[in-house]
Design a protein around this motif. Structure first.
Motif: not given
Length: 192
Positions: A2-26
């Protein structure tokens, strides 16, 4: 990994994961030991917002009393009133393919139930985090550990999924509020 983020960081979610649509947000957390006499009940919620940062109706607020958005895009797993045990304390399922066109971002928050009456705040909570997993294979994609930056706050906007140029991204927000769920609802335009 996983990408570990710090406060204020932004990261692409679907660009590097084509076809990604179903997520679990825990979302998970631990409560510090203190002599307050009341159990902690933390609640995760989601606000489906337009470009103005507000919900278009109260039905766009997903929480323990409104567990599924009418579009099917966001579903809350249900209220965990103790937060005991390891792993995620509350989970929201997100299907990006079902998010209505008028929704440009989904904000995820955690509040302390009856915080004022119980004299509780996020200074008494530790190890709070949000992580996003691919629901099809359980792979953790993003993780954001909040740290111990909060003292008097009773609500936190943890992070948000947002659309940008046809792709979905994640922003690690970590913004605290006093006034609990009421303050959050006012911030996002929910009638309370």
């Amino acid at each position: 990994m996983p990408v570990n983020l710090s406060k204020g960081q932004k990261v692409d979610l679907t660009k590097g994961n084509p076809g990604l649509s179903k997520l679990i947000v825990g979302l998970g957390w631990d409560t510090n030991k203190y002599d307050g006499g009341s159990d902690f009940d933390l609640d995760a919620s989601a606000f489906l917002c337009g470009d103005n940062g507000k919900v278009s109706s109260d039905a766009d607020f997903i929480f323990y009393s409104n567990t599924k958005h009418s579009s099917g895009a966001v579903e809350h797993s249900g209220d965990n009133t103790t937060g005991s045990g390891d792993g995620d304390d509350e989970v929201l399922k997100v299907d990006l393919s079902l998010v209505p066109a008028n929704v440009s971002k989904i904000d995820f928050s955690v509040t302390i139930y009856e915080a004022e009456a119980r004299h509780q705040n996020f200074g008494q909570v530790s190890n709070a985090y949000i992580h996003i997993m691919d629901a099809t294979n359980g792979t953790e994609l993003i993780r954001y550990d909040l740290g111990e930056d909060f003292s008097i706050e009773t609500a936190i906007v943890v992070g948000e999924l947002y659309r940008h140029n046809g792709e979905w991204k994640f922003n690690a927000i970590g913004s605290g509020f006093q006034g609990g769920l009421y303050a959050l609802c006012q911030n996002f335009g929910v009638n309370v």
